[in-house]
Design an enzyme around this catalytic site. Structure first.
Site, PDB file in Angstrom:
ATOM      1  N   ASP A  25      -7.262   0.648 -30.529  1.00 52.34           N
ATOM      2  CA  ASP A  25      -8.308   1.665 -30.353  1.00 52.34           C
ATOM      3  C   ASP A  25      -9.484   1.385 -31.290  1.00 52.34           C
ATOM      4  O   ASP A  25      -9.295   0.869 -32.391  1.00 52.34           O
ATOM      5  CB  ASP A  25      -7.714   3.061 -30.639  1.00 52.34           C
ATOM      6  CG  ASP A  25      -8.597   4.172 -30.096  1.00 52.34           C
ATOM      7  OD1 ASP A  25      -9.493   3.898 -29.273  1.00 52.34           O
ATOM      8  OD2 ASP A  25      -8.394   5.323 -30.510  1.00 52.34           O
ATOM      9  N   ARG A  29     -16.351   2.541 -30.843  1.00 50.12           N
ATOM     10  CA  ARG A  29     -16.956   2.978 -32.113  1.00 50.12           C
ATOM     11  C   ARG A  29     -17.454   1.788 -32.929  1.00 50.12           C
ATOM     12  O   ARG A  29     -18.485   1.853 -33.579  1.00 50.12           O
ATOM     13  CB  ARG A  29     -15.937   3.791 -32.921  1.00 50.12           C
ATOM     14  CG  ARG A  29     -15.941   5.259 -32.524  1.00 50.12           C
ATOM     15  CD  ARG A  29     -14.734   5.970 -33.022  1.00 50.12           C
ATOM     16  NE  ARG A  29     -13.541   5.552 -32.307  1.00 50.12           N
ATOM     17  CZ  ARG A  29     -12.317   5.658 -32.793  1.00 50.12           C
ATOM     18  NH1 ARG A  29     -12.125   6.133 -33.999  1.00 50.12           N
ATOM     19  NH2 ARG A  29     -11.284   5.291 -32.058  1.00 50.12           N
ATOM     20  N   TRP A  30     -16.716   0.682 -32.851  1.00 50.84           N
ATOM     21  CA  TRP A  30     -17.134  -0.531 -33.569  1.00 50.84           C
ATOM     22  C   TRP A  30     -18.523  -0.947 -33.079  1.00 50.84           C
ATOM     23  O   TRP A  30     -19.418  -1.247 -33.876  1.00 50.84           O
ATOM     24  CB  TRP A  30     -16.112  -1.645 -33.306  1.00 50.84           C
ATOM     25  CG  TRP A  30     -16.396  -2.925 -33.998  1.00 50.84           C
ATOM     26  CD1 TRP A  30     -15.990  -3.285 -35.262  1.00 50.84           C
ATOM     27  CD2 TRP A  30     -17.150  -4.032 -33.488  1.00 50.84           C
ATOM     28  NE1 TRP A  30     -16.448  -4.542 -35.556  1.00 50.84           N
ATOM     29  CE2 TRP A  30     -17.165  -5.031 -34.484  1.00 50.84           C
ATOM     30  CE3 TRP A  30     -17.817  -4.280 -32.290  1.00 50.84           C
ATOM     31  CZ2 TRP A  30     -17.816  -6.254 -34.314  1.00 50.84           C
ATOM     32  CZ3 TRP A  30     -18.468  -5.496 -32.129  1.00 50.84           C
ATOM     33  CH2 TRP A  30     -18.477  -6.472 -33.123  1.00 50.84           C
ATOM     34  N   ARG A  38     -21.012  -0.721 -25.744  1.00 49.47           N
ATOM     35  CA  ARG A  38     -19.547  -0.641 -25.860  1.00 49.47           C
ATOM     36  C   ARG A  38     -18.869  -1.932 -25.402  1.00 49.47           C
ATOM     37  O   ARG A  38     -17.839  -2.331 -25.925  1.00 49.47           O
ATOM     38  CB  ARG A  38     -19.026   0.532 -25.026  1.00 49.47           C
ATOM     39  CG  ARG A  38     -19.364   1.901 -25.592  1.00 49.47           C
ATOM     40  CD  ARG A  38     -18.881   3.015 -24.653  1.00 49.47           C
ATOM     41  NE  ARG A  38     -17.434   3.008 -24.502  1.00 49.47           N
ATOM     42  CZ  ARG A  38     -16.584   3.567 -25.368  1.00 49.47           C
ATOM     43  NH1 ARG A  38     -17.036   4.185 -26.435  1.00 49.47           N
ATOM     44  NH2 ARG A  38     -15.283   3.520 -25.153  1.00 49.47           N
ATOM     45  N   HIS A  42     -15.534  -4.343 -26.711  1.00 48.11           N
ATOM     46  CA  HIS A  42     -14.378  -4.849 -25.959  1.00 48.11           C
ATOM     47  C   HIS A  42     -14.293  -6.377 -26.070  1.00 48.11           C
ATOM     48  O   HIS A  42     -13.209  -6.938 -26.215  1.00 48.11           O
ATOM     49  CB  HIS A  42     -14.462  -4.413 -24.495  1.00 48.11           C
ATOM     50  CG  HIS A  42     -14.408  -2.923 -24.313  1.00 48.11           C
ATOM     51  ND1 HIS A  42     -13.465  -2.144 -24.936  1.00 48.11           N
ATOM     52  CD2 HIS A  42     -15.174  -2.065 -23.585  1.00 48.11           C
ATOM     53  CE1 HIS A  42     -13.645  -0.863 -24.605  1.00 48.11           C
ATOM     54  NE2 HIS A  42     -14.680  -0.794 -23.792  1.00 48.11           N
ATOM     55  N   SER A  70      -5.180   1.973 -19.946  1.00 42.79           N
ATOM     56  CA  SER A  70      -4.287   3.077 -19.560  1.00 42.79           C
ATOM     57  C   SER A  70      -4.663   3.610 -18.181  1.00 42.79           C
ATOM     58  O   SER A  70      -5.773   3.373 -17.690  1.00 42.79           O
ATOM     59  CB  SER A  70      -4.373   4.205 -20.588  1.00 42.79           C
ATOM     60  OG  SER A  70      -5.611   4.875 -20.455  1.00 42.79           O
ATOM     61  N   TRP A  74      -9.046   4.586 -16.082  1.00 49.17           N
ATOM     62  CA  TRP A  74      -9.738   4.465 -14.786  1.00 49.17           C
ATOM     63  C   TRP A  74     -10.856   5.494 -14.675  1.00 49.17           C
ATOM     64  O   TRP A  74     -11.764   5.359 -13.870  1.00 49.17           O
ATOM     65  CB  TRP A  74      -8.765   4.638 -13.614  1.00 49.17           C
ATOM     66  CG  TRP A  74      -7.794   3.523 -13.411  1.00 49.17           C
ATOM     67  CD1 TRP A  74      -6.433   3.609 -13.496  1.00 49.17           C
ATOM     68  CD2 TRP A  74      -8.080   2.156 -13.065  1.00 49.17           C
ATOM     69  NE1 TRP A  74      -5.857   2.378 -13.244  1.00 49.17           N
ATOM     70  CE2 TRP A  74      -6.852   1.475 -12.969  1.00 49.17           C
ATOM     71  CE3 TRP A  74      -9.257   1.444 -12.837  1.00 49.17           C
ATOM     72  CZ2 TRP A  74      -6.759   0.122 -12.659  1.00 49.17           C
ATOM     73  CZ3 TRP A  74      -9.179   0.083 -12.523  1.00 49.17           C
ATOM     74  CH2 TRP A  74      -7.934  -0.555 -12.436  1.00 49.17           C
ATOM     75  N   LEU A 136       7.477 -15.994 -28.064  1.00 47.04           N
ATOM     76  CA  LEU A 136       7.031 -14.595 -28.024  1.00 47.04           C
ATOM     77  C   LEU A 136       6.877 -14.113 -26.585  1.00 47.04           C
ATOM     78  O   LEU A 136       6.302 -14.815 -25.753  1.00 47.04           O
ATOM     79  CB  LEU A 136       5.667 -14.500 -28.733  1.00 47.04           C
ATOM     80  CG  LEU A 136       4.945 -13.152 -28.636  1.00 47.04           C
ATOM     81  CD1 LEU A 136       5.628 -12.103 -29.504  1.00 47.04           C
ATOM     82  CD2 LEU A 136       3.475 -13.293 -29.052  1.00 47.04           C
ATOM     83  N   GLU A 212       9.121   3.180 -35.847  1.00 45.68           N
ATOM     84  CA  GLU A 212       8.300   3.554 -37.001  1.00 45.68           C
ATOM     85  C   GLU A 212       6.842   3.548 -36.546  1.00 45.68           C
ATOM     86  O   GLU A 212       6.403   2.611 -35.858  1.00 45.68           O
ATOM     87  CB  GLU A 212       8.496   2.549 -38.149  1.00 45.68           C
ATOM     88  CG  GLU A 212       9.899   2.534 -38.718  1.00 45.68           C
ATOM     89  CD  GLU A 212      10.284   3.858 -39.380  1.00 45.68           C
ATOM     90  OE1 GLU A 212       9.399   4.555 -39.898  1.00 45.68           O
ATOM     91  OE2 GLU A 212      11.480   4.192 -39.362  1.00 45.68           O
TER      92      GLU A 212
HETATM   93  C1  FPP Z   1      -9.882   1.144 -26.891  1.00 42.99           C
HETATM   94  O1  FPP Z   1     -11.133   1.238 -27.490  1.00 42.99           O
HETATM   95  C2  FPP Z   1      -9.714  -0.114 -26.198  1.00 42.99           C
HETATM   96  C3  FPP Z   1      -9.557  -0.245 -24.849  1.00 42.99           C
HETATM   97  C4  FPP Z   1      -9.551   0.896 -23.923  1.00 42.99           C
HETATM   98  C5  FPP Z   1      -9.418  -1.550 -24.234  1.00 42.99           C
HETATM   99  C6  FPP Z   1      -8.668  -2.573 -25.032  1.00 42.99           C
HETATM  100  C7  FPP Z   1      -8.883  -3.865 -24.383  1.00 42.99           C
HETATM  101  C8  FPP Z   1      -9.213  -5.004 -25.022  1.00 42.99           C
HETATM  102  C9  FPP Z   1      -9.300  -5.149 -26.500  1.00 42.99           C
HETATM  103  C10 FPP Z   1      -9.405  -6.213 -24.234  1.00 42.99           C
HETATM  104  C11 FPP Z   1      -8.022  -6.636 -23.872  1.00 42.99           C
HETATM  105  C12 FPP Z   1      -7.943  -8.019 -23.538  1.00 42.99           C
HETATM  106  C13 FPP Z   1      -6.763  -8.610 -23.284  1.00 42.99           C
HETATM  107  C14 FPP Z   1      -6.758 -10.049 -22.939  1.00 42.99           C
HETATM  108  C15 FPP Z   1      -5.481  -7.876 -23.362  1.00 42.99           C
HETATM  109  P1  FPP Z   1     -12.067   2.439 -27.048  1.00 42.99           P
HETATM  110  O2  FPP Z   1     -13.007   1.926 -26.008  1.00 42.99           O
HETATM  111  O3  FPP Z   1     -11.246   3.605 -26.655  1.00 42.99           O
HETATM  112  O4  FPP Z   1     -12.813   2.701 -28.399  1.00 42.99           O
HETATM  113  P2  FPP Z   1     -13.363   4.099 -28.948  1.00 42.99           P
HETATM  114  O5  FPP Z   1     -12.164   4.990 -29.150  1.00 42.99           O
HETATM  115  O6  FPP Z   1     -13.993   3.687 -30.234  1.00 42.99           O
HETATM  116  O7  FPP Z   1     -14.345   4.596 -27.942  1.00 42.99           O
END
Ligand code: FPP
Length: 260
Positions: A25, A29-30, A38, A42, A70, A74, A136, A212
């Site tokens: 997560d 915000r990053w 945004r 990602h 999740s 969507w 893994l 945990e």
């Molecule tokens: C949550 O940050 C992150 C996601 C909903 C997507 C995570 C997906 C990736 C990091 C890319 C995955 C790539 C592979 C190959 C598995 P957020 O958008 O909810 O952030 P926020 O809470 O700061 O808004």
């Protein structure tokens, strides 16, 4: 010795978590903090995925489960959904040779038919191309929610009971586990959530009964191997009691001590 080596030197390799699950997560915000879109968060999150997979593999962790998308995701703006699907498909294809070289087996978990065709094809191809790998196991949760998964299992078992394949008394905790999308995988020992929120968000609700939990404010794109190693150290400093008393657990540990 650098900082990572220093933390690793304090990890007991005989007591590693077998299965680590991560709620990634904080991408949005990053990016916000840097005044960037945004989607940049990602994209940077993909690099953090690479580091987490590499670290898990190098440490000898058996299972890593990542919450990549999740069921609720969507509902995000279509443009963000499209970007995420594109990134996931692109990243898995780009990483595939490296995954095979490192003996990493991909397993897709979730409502995969719902993934758009292009990303789905790349994901299924990666799953097939790594099916022989024995290192893994990387479980990628996509279009996944725990309640969806539990409802699917309930429907399957109800159908089998209605058809007389099983009787209702056959429905045990083990049979339910065996009908979840994670069938055959041991429950997570350690669940990490980045980004500062302290909730589970419909992730592996059945499987984390005794896991945990480790919450860190570090945003996912900033999550370094050092942060991961710290989470494992923290995990090793906890006493896992599985409902027993501390004295019972310590007695069992003493019984297991080699007699030297
Ligand atoms: C949550 O940050 C992150 C996601 C909903 C997507 C995570 C997906 C990736 C990091 C890319 C995955 C790539 C592979 C190959 C598995 P957020 O958008 O909810 O952030 P926020 O809470 O700061 O808004």
């Amino acid at each position: 010795m650098n900082n990572l080596d220093d933390i690793i030197s304090r990890i007991d390799p005989t007591r590693l978590p077998r299965h680590v699950a991560i709620i990634m997560d904080g991408n949005g915000r990053w990016a916000n903090q840097l005044g960037r879109p945004r989607s940049d968060g990602h994209a940077e999150g993909v690099s953090a995925v690479h580091r987490a997979v590499e670290f898990s593999s190098d440490m000898g962790i058996e299972y890593l489960t990542l919450y990549a998308f999740s069921t609720e995701n969507w509902n995000r703006p279509q443009e963000e959904v499209d970007t995420l699907m594109y990134l996931i498909g692109w990243a898995i294809e780009r990483e595939l040779p490296d995954l095979i070289r490192n003996n990493v087996k991909i397993r897709l978990v979730g409502d995969i038919p719902r993934i758009p065709e292009d990303a789905r094809r790349r994901l299924l191809n990666a799953e097939k191309a790594t099916s022989h790998c024995t290192g893994l196991t990387l479980l990628m949760c996509l279009s996944y929610s725990s309640r969806w998964e539990i409802a699917e299992a309930a429907r399957r078992l109800a159908t089998q009971a209605a058809e007389g394949v099983i009787s209702t008394s056959d429905i045990t905790e083990e049979l339910i586990s065996a009908n979840l999308a994670t069938a055959g995988v041991p429950d997570p020992d350690l669940l990490i959530r980045t980004g500062g929120e302290e909730r589970i968000s419909n992730f592996l609700l059945w499987q984390i009964a005794y896991s945990e939990l480790y919450f860190t404010p570090v945003l996912w794109p900033d999550f370094q191997k050092e942060n991961y190693a710290e989470a494992i150290l923290d995990y090793q400093n906890r006493e896992r009691r599985f409902g027993k008393t501390s004295a019972q657990v310590q007695q069992k540990d003493a019984d297991l001590e080699p007699n030297i």
